[in-house]
Design an enzyme around this catalytic site. Structure first.
Site, PDB file in Angstrom:
ATOM      1  N   ASN A 169     -22.934  -6.923-119.906  1.00  0.00           N
ATOM      2  CA  ASN A 169     -23.474  -8.285-119.871  1.00  0.00           C
ATOM      3  C   ASN A 169     -24.984  -8.320-120.087  1.00  0.00           C
ATOM      4  O   ASN A 169     -25.626  -9.328-119.829  1.00  0.00           O
ATOM      5  CB  ASN A 169     -23.104  -8.973-118.553  1.00  0.00           C
ATOM      6  CG  ASN A 169     -23.685  -8.250-117.333  1.00  0.00           C
ATOM      7  OD1 ASN A 169     -24.414  -7.271-117.471  1.00  0.00           O
ATOM      8  ND2 ASN A 169     -23.346  -8.737-116.150  1.00  0.00           N
ATOM      9  N   HIS A 201     -27.210  -6.429-118.474  1.00  0.00           N
ATOM     10  CA  HIS A 201     -28.050  -6.126-117.309  1.00  0.00           C
ATOM     11  C   HIS A 201     -28.765  -4.795-117.496  1.00  0.00           C
ATOM     12  O   HIS A 201     -28.286  -3.902-118.174  1.00  0.00           O
ATOM     13  CB  HIS A 201     -27.263  -6.194-115.995  1.00  0.00           C
ATOM     14  CG  HIS A 201     -26.339  -5.064-115.683  1.00  0.00           C
ATOM     15  ND1 HIS A 201     -25.000  -5.243-115.394  1.00  0.00           N
ATOM     16  CD2 HIS A 201     -26.553  -3.721-115.579  1.00  0.00           C
ATOM     17  CE1 HIS A 201     -24.451  -4.074-115.120  1.00  0.00           C
ATOM     18  NE2 HIS A 201     -25.360  -3.129-115.232  1.00  0.00           N
TER      19      HIS A 201
HETATM   20  C1  GLP Z   1     -24.642   0.312-113.781  1.00  0.00           C
HETATM   21  C2  GLP Z   1     -26.096   0.720-113.561  1.00  0.00           C
HETATM   22  C3  GLP Z   1     -26.932   0.512-114.796  1.00  0.00           C
HETATM   23  C4  GLP Z   1     -26.229   1.074-116.008  1.00  0.00           C
HETATM   24  C5  GLP Z   1     -24.911   0.389-116.211  1.00  0.00           C
HETATM   25  C6  GLP Z   1     -24.146   0.879-117.422  1.00  0.00           C
HETATM   26  O1  GLP Z   1     -24.373  -1.000-113.513  1.00  0.00           O
HETATM   27  N1  GLP Z   1     -26.692   0.031-112.461  1.00  0.00           N
HETATM   28  O2  GLP Z   1     -28.207   1.107-114.610  1.00  0.00           O
HETATM   29  O3  GLP Z   1     -27.035   0.922-117.143  1.00  0.00           O
HETATM   30  O4  GLP Z   1     -24.118   0.614-115.050  1.00  0.00           O
HETATM   31  O5  GLP Z   1     -23.427   2.022-117.104  1.00  0.00           O
HETATM   32  P1  GLP Z   1     -22.707   2.948-118.169  1.00  0.00           P
HETATM   33  O6  GLP Z   1     -23.769   3.797-118.764  1.00  0.00           O
HETATM   34  O7  GLP Z   1     -21.736   3.763-117.345  1.00  0.00           O
HETATM   35  O8  GLP Z   1     -22.040   2.057-119.142  1.00  0.00           O
END
Ligand code: GLP
Length: 241
Positions: A136, A138
């Site tokens: 999303n 973030h």
């Molecule tokens: C979590 C973390 C983020 C990260 C995101 C994506 O929510 N707080 O810092 O960027 O996950 O994770 P992934 O790399 O496993 O897709």
């Protein structure tokens, strides 16, 4: 903003690790920002390889991590402290007292956030910060919102994030509902930023971050205003650019 497209997650990991190596060679007492999630794992593998080859010496660095779940002790196998120890810090020569991760289990999250922001400032700010990105948009745990939060703060996780992160827990019910996270200001004050993303689930978020309007509805879009940010993405994540 520079966007580089790679074929594999491994190549992204090597490129990001090389940027960490360059940073520490340039400034041995660098303040390094690290992230969790599955995307940085190849980066951490490459950093460990470079350390084992004698290319990087972490003995003088200070580290700060982006975020932590609320209510999980650092020994919990899904805490971000545990993740960082297992995937990076136990394998390199960073001083244990130079590792900073927000304490999500102090019983006073507000105080823990305030102290953390002060610690970043006292260390002179972050030289190089790596970021993943949520589906999303973030960054850290700064969820889509009506405004960009400035400093380290507590957040209620969105359903989309709980859904995405439940794969690491036995069920969605076990995913903490709250987290402590560096703010958008804490991140934007880093002198250099790398954002890494792989896979088609990130394609819309990457498009919105790079080509969309700057809006807190897509927190990563704020990076368009940073003067030293590099996106390292694979072809699937770059598909909508
Ligand atoms: C979590 C973390 C983020 C990260 C995101 C994506 O929510 N707080 O810092 O960027 O996950 O994770 P992934 O790399 O496993 O897709």
């Amino acid at each position: 903003m520079v966007v580089k497209v790679y074929k594999t997650a491994e190549e992204i990991g090597k490129a990001a690790a090389a940027m960490y190596a360059a940073q520490v060679i340039k400034k041995p007492d660098s303040v390094l920002g690290f992230a969790t999630g599955s995307t940085p794992i190849p980066t951490y593998k490459s950093i460990i390889e470079l350390y084992n080859e004698g290319v990087i010496d972490f003995s003088q660095v200070t580290t700060f991590n982006l975020d932590e779940y609320s209510g999980l002790d650092g020994t919990h196998d899904q805490s971000y402290r545990y993740f960082m120890m297992q995937n990076l810090f136990n394998h390199i020569n960073v001083r244990k007292d130079a590792i900073n991760i927000i304490n999500g289990n102090s019983g006073d999250d507000e105080k823990a956030c305030k102290e953390y922001e002060e610690r970043i400032n006292k260390a002179g700010g972050i030289d190089l910060q790596i970021l993943g990105i949520g589906n999303n948009g973030h960054i850290a745990f700064n969820e889509p919102a009506d405004y960009f939060p400035n400093e380290t703060h507590t957040v209620k996780l969105t359903e989309s994030t709980i859904e995405a992160n439940k794969r690491f827990f036995n069920s969605a019910d076990e995913v903490p509902k709250y987290a402590l996270t560096m703010g958008i200001g804490s991140i934007m004050r880093a002198r250099s930023i790398i954002l890494i993303a792989t896979g088609s689930a990130k394609a819309q978020a990457i498009y919105d971050s790079v080509k969309g309007n700057i809006t807190p509805n897509c927190p990563a879009s704020v990076l368009q205003l940073h003067n030293d940010v590099t996106f390292l993405v694979d072809e699937a994540a770059a598909a909508k650019l």
